[in-house]
Design a protein around this motif. Sequence first.
Motif, PDB file in Angstrom:
ATOM      1  N   SER A  97       5.595  33.099 -57.225  1.00 48.67           N
ATOM      2  CA  SER A  97       4.899  32.152 -56.496  1.00 48.67           C
ATOM      3  C   SER A  97       6.388  32.473 -55.793  1.00 48.67           C
ATOM      4  O   SER A  97       6.786  32.035 -54.924  1.00 48.67           O
ATOM      5  CB  SER A  97       5.112  30.758 -57.117  1.00 48.67           C
ATOM      6  N   PHE A  98       8.004  32.403 -56.266  1.00 51.62           N
ATOM      7  CA  PHE A  98       9.220  32.468 -55.045  1.00 51.62           C
ATOM      8  C   PHE A  98       8.928  33.459 -53.983  1.00 51.62           C
ATOM      9  O   PHE A  98       9.233  33.128 -53.176  1.00 51.62           O
ATOM     10  CB  PHE A  98      10.670  33.214 -56.220  1.00 51.62           C
ATOM     11  N   PHE A  99       8.669  34.443 -54.217  1.00 43.48           N
ATOM     12  CA  PHE A  99       8.226  35.128 -52.645  1.00 43.48           C
ATOM     13  C   PHE A  99       6.658  35.282 -51.944  1.00 43.48           C
ATOM     14  O   PHE A  99       6.356  35.913 -51.404  1.00 43.48           O
ATOM     15  CB  PHE A  99       8.207  36.324 -53.455  1.00 43.48           C
ATOM     16  N   ASP A 100       6.435  34.515 -52.633  1.00 46.67           N
ATOM     17  CA  ASP A 100       4.615  33.627 -52.515  1.00 46.67           C
ATOM     18  C   ASP A 100       3.878  35.022 -52.780  1.00 46.67           C
ATOM     19  O   ASP A 100       3.107  35.561 -51.205  1.00 46.67           O
ATOM     20  CB  ASP A 100       5.361  33.469 -51.195  1.00 46.67           C
ATOM     21  N   LEU A 101       3.931  35.056 -53.645  1.00 55.07           N
ATOM     22  CA  LEU A 101       2.726  36.588 -53.528  1.00 55.07           C
ATOM     23  C   LEU A 101       2.496  36.479 -54.439  1.00 55.07           C
ATOM     24  O   LEU A 101       1.695  37.498 -54.947  1.00 55.07           O
ATOM     25  CB  LEU A 101       3.919  38.070 -53.978  1.00 55.07           C
ATOM     26  N   GLN A 102       1.348  35.332 -55.287  1.00 56.00           N
ATOM     27  CA  GLN A 102       0.557  35.199 -56.369  1.00 56.00           C
ATOM     28  C   GLN A 102      -0.786  36.040 -55.816  1.00 56.00           C
ATOM     29  O   GLN A 102      -1.156  36.291 -57.094  1.00 56.00           O
ATOM     30  CB  GLN A 102       0.693  33.812 -56.601  1.00 56.00           C
ATOM     31  N   GLU A 103      -0.674  34.837 -55.186  1.00 58.31           N
ATOM     32  CA  GLU A 103      -2.428  36.143 -54.412  1.00 58.31           C
ATOM     33  C   GLU A 103      -2.314  37.488 -54.704  1.00 58.31           C
ATOM     34  O   GLU A 103      -3.825  38.222 -54.951  1.00 58.31           O
ATOM     35  CB  GLU A 103      -2.852  35.947 -53.590  1.00 58.31           C
ATOM     36  N   HIS A 104      -1.360  38.623 -55.225  1.00 57.55           N
ATOM     37  CA  HIS A 104      -1.614  39.733 -54.985  1.00 57.55           C
ATOM     38  C   HIS A 104      -0.829  40.436 -56.634  1.00 57.55           C
ATOM     39  O   HIS A 104      -1.001  41.371 -56.562  1.00 57.55           O
ATOM     40  CB  HIS A 104      -0.104  40.199 -54.122  1.00 57.55           C
TER      41      HIS A 104
ATOM     42  N   GLN B 241       6.044  43.415 -49.025  1.00 52.85           N
ATOM     43  CA  GLN B 241       5.654  43.048 -49.681  1.00 52.85           C
ATOM     44  C   GLN B 241       6.241  43.914 -50.704  1.00 52.85           C
ATOM     45  O   GLN B 241       6.593  43.414 -52.206  1.00 52.85           O
ATOM     46  CB  GLN B 241       4.070  42.925 -50.004  1.00 52.85           C
ATOM     47  N   GLN B 242       6.170  45.436 -51.010  1.00 51.68           N
ATOM     48  CA  GLN B 242       6.742  46.750 -51.947  1.00 51.68           C
ATOM     49  C   GLN B 242       7.581  46.308 -52.438  1.00 51.68           C
ATOM     50  O   GLN B 242       8.582  46.132 -54.044  1.00 51.68           O
ATOM     51  CB  GLN B 242       6.236  47.591 -51.939  1.00 51.68           C
ATOM     52  N   GLN B 243       8.530  45.850 -51.435  1.00 55.10           N
ATOM     53  CA  GLN B 243      10.084  45.612 -51.638  1.00 55.10           C
ATOM     54  C   GLN B 243      10.228  44.211 -52.529  1.00 55.10           C
ATOM     55  O   GLN B 243      11.375  44.760 -53.118  1.00 55.10           O
ATOM     56  CB  GLN B 243      11.207  45.804 -49.780  1.00 55.10           C
ATOM     57  N   LEU B 244       9.895  43.174 -52.089  1.00 47.31           N
ATOM     58  CA  LEU B 244       9.585  42.105 -52.709  1.00 47.31           C
ATOM     59  C   LEU B 244       9.331  41.863 -54.909  1.00 47.31           C
ATOM     60  O   LEU B 244       9.797  41.719 -55.689  1.00 47.31           O
ATOM     61  CB  LEU B 244       8.773  40.742 -52.331  1.00 47.31           C
TER      62      LEU B 244
END
Length: 238
Positions: free
Chosen positions: A122-129, A141-144
């Motif tokens: 959630s810090f990186f806003d990637l929850q949905e992935h 996104q991969q880097q994050l």
Amino acid sequence: MIELKNIHKSYGNKAIIQNLDLIIKDNELTCLLGSSGSGKSTILRIIAGLEAAQGDVTIDNKLMNHNNEILIPPHKRNLGFIFQDLALWPHFTVFDNIAFGLKEQKKISTEQIHDKVMEMLSFFDLQEHSDKYPNQLSGGQQQLVAISRSLVLEPKILLMDEPLANLDVKLKRKILDLIKKLKSEFNLTIVYVTHDHKEAFAIADNIIILNKGNIEAIGNVDEIKNSENEFTKYFLEY
Ligand SMILES: Nc1ncnc2c1ncn2[C@@H]1O[C@H](COP(=O)(O)OP(=O)(O)O)[C@@H](O)[C@H]1O
Ligand SMILES: [Mg+2]
């Protein structure tokens, strides 16, 4: 604080680093800036303990490396290492890539692991992935995810070796801002390696200009921009 004292490193009979002294202060983002082959990755690997060197490496006043001997191995140095090629596990989901290190440590429960991984996402806003596989994500996104995988282990120090070199300019900007934010949020000491002075100017508290394994200049962004050092002036023109 990370301290390198009188470091020498050779490969065969070729000296790569000679007589290097370097101090990296806590909770700052220090950029090692230099062209390809200037020894940036070698210095990072010596700090990480992936490479032994002549001289002393001290982290928080503890001796890590002395006279070509690694005294404390990488996994006991409380640091995260992010490479240019991220090496995410292709057969693991995003969630499992990030959870892997925590599962290995066997220190906390499955529920706690879940919470920590979701907090990173959630810090990186990637929850949905979280259930996707790396090849279903964009490069950025991969880097994050790679950064999350390191951060979830709560290192004090993050070593980043040209982590954004493969990304386009707009995405670079966005991730540079995130890296700045996570530095203060997680109280991190970051050593960030790049050959791109624009990247360094965008995020560094301190910049160290390297040339053939030697330090040409040290300073904050303004000091480096106004440096009278001949090599530095030349380097910044390109
Ligand atoms: N394992 C190795 N064996 C031999 N030479 C190496 C090795 N690793 C790096 N070098 C040499 O050391 C120098 C510095 O490399 P490196 O630290 O990777 O530079 P940078 O990261 O700044 O591009 C280069 O000349 C490189 O060829
Ligand atoms: Mg390198």
